[in-house]
Motif scaffolding. Sequence first.
Motif, short mmCIF file in Angstrom:
data_model
loop_
_atom_site.label_atom_id
_atom_site.label_comp_id
_atom_site.label_asym_id
_atom_site.label_seq_id
_atom_site.Cartn_x
_atom_site.Cartn_y
_atom_site.Cartn_z
N CYS A 54 0.85 -1.19 0.00
CA CYS A 54 0.00 0.00 0.00
C CYS A 54 0.88 1.24 0.00
N PHE A 55 0.32 2.35 -0.43
CA PHE A 55 1.08 3.59 -0.56
C PHE A 55 0.24 4.78 -0.11
N THR A 56 0.92 5.85 0.25
CA THR A 56 0.28 7.13 0.52
C THR A 56 0.94 8.17 -0.37
N HIS A 57 0.12 8.99 -1.02
CA HIS A 57 0.62 10.12 -1.79
C HIS A 57 -0.29 11.30 -1.51
N GLY A 58 0.24 12.26 -0.77
CA GLY A 58 -0.58 13.39 -0.37
C GLY A 58 -1.73 12.93 0.52
N ASN A 59 -2.94 13.25 0.10
CA ASN A 59 -4.12 12.88 0.88
C ASN A 59 -4.75 11.56 0.42
N LEU A 60 -4.06 10.81 -0.43
CA LEU A 60 -4.59 9.56 -0.96
C LEU A 60 -3.83 8.35 -0.40
N VAL A 61 -4.56 7.48 0.26
CA VAL A 61 -4.02 6.19 0.69
C VAL A 61 -4.58 5.16 -0.27
N ASN A 62 -3.72 4.31 -0.82
CA ASN A 62 -4.20 3.36 -1.82
C ASN A 62 -3.48 2.03 -1.72
N GLY A 63 -4.21 1.00 -2.12
CA GLY A 63 -3.68 -0.35 -2.08
C GLY A 63 -4.25 -1.18 -3.22
N ALA A 64 -3.67 -2.35 -3.41
CA ALA A 64 -4.04 -3.17 -4.56
C ALA A 64 -5.08 -4.24 -4.27
N ALA A 65 -5.10 -4.78 -3.08
CA ALA A 65 -6.00 -5.91 -2.84
C ALA A 65 -6.29 -6.05 -1.35
N TRP A 66 -7.30 -6.87 -1.05
CA TRP A 66 -7.72 -7.06 0.33
C TRP A 66 -6.60 -7.55 1.24
N GLN A 67 -5.62 -8.23 0.68
CA GLN A 67 -4.52 -8.72 1.50
C GLN A 67 -3.75 -7.58 2.16
N GLY A 68 -3.88 -6.39 1.63
CA GLY A 68 -3.18 -5.24 2.18
C GLY A 68 -3.95 -4.48 3.24
N HIS A 69 -5.12 -4.98 3.64
CA HIS A 69 -5.94 -4.25 4.61
C HIS A 69 -5.19 -3.82 5.87
N PRO A 70 -4.36 -4.65 6.51
CA PRO A 70 -3.67 -4.17 7.71
C PRO A 70 -2.81 -2.92 7.45
N GLU A 71 -2.01 -2.95 6.39
CA GLU A 71 -1.18 -1.78 6.07
C GLU A 71 -2.04 -0.61 5.61
N PHE A 72 -3.07 -0.90 4.81
CA PHE A 72 -3.98 0.12 4.29
C PHE A 72 -4.64 0.89 5.43
N ILE A 73 -5.19 0.16 6.39
CA ILE A 73 -5.85 0.80 7.54
C ILE A 73 -4.84 1.58 8.37
N SER A 74 -3.65 1.02 8.55
CA SER A 74 -2.61 1.70 9.32
C SER A 74 -2.21 3.02 8.67
N LEU A 75 -2.01 3.01 7.35
CA LEU A 75 -1.65 4.23 6.63
C LEU A 75 -2.78 5.26 6.68
N PHE A 76 -4.02 4.80 6.56
CA PHE A 76 -5.16 5.72 6.60
C PHE A 76 -5.31 6.34 7.99
N MET A 77 -5.12 5.53 9.02
CA MET A 77 -5.18 6.06 10.38
C MET A 77 -4.09 7.10 10.61
N ALA A 78 -2.89 6.83 10.09
CA ALA A 78 -1.80 7.80 10.22
C ALA A 78 -2.15 9.11 9.51
N LEU A 79 -2.76 9.01 8.34
CA LEU A 79 -3.18 10.20 7.59
C LEU A 79 -4.23 11.00 8.39
N LEU A 80 -5.08 10.30 9.11
CA LEU A 80 -6.10 10.94 9.93
C LEU A 80 -5.55 11.43 11.27
#
Length: 86
Positions: A54-80
Amino acid sequence: MDSGKPIASICLGHQILSAAGVLKRKKCTAYPTVKLNVVLSGATWLEPDPIDRCFTHGNLVNGAAWQGHPEFISLFMALLGISVVF
């Protein structure tokens, strides 16, 4: 996207962002079948290798598939600005 509010998109969600024309100059990934949509919308494609990346660029957190949910949620929480303490 222009307001700077956090946006999270995973898997095929980038099809909506591509159609909305808000990915220009963003660096992002998505499920590999959406790569053409992402590139044609003016974004820079980041290869999801491994697929849970998963990646963050500016205000966008993005990932490729459900397998990335732990990192995806972690990055989104950090952005928030949210942290979980046990």
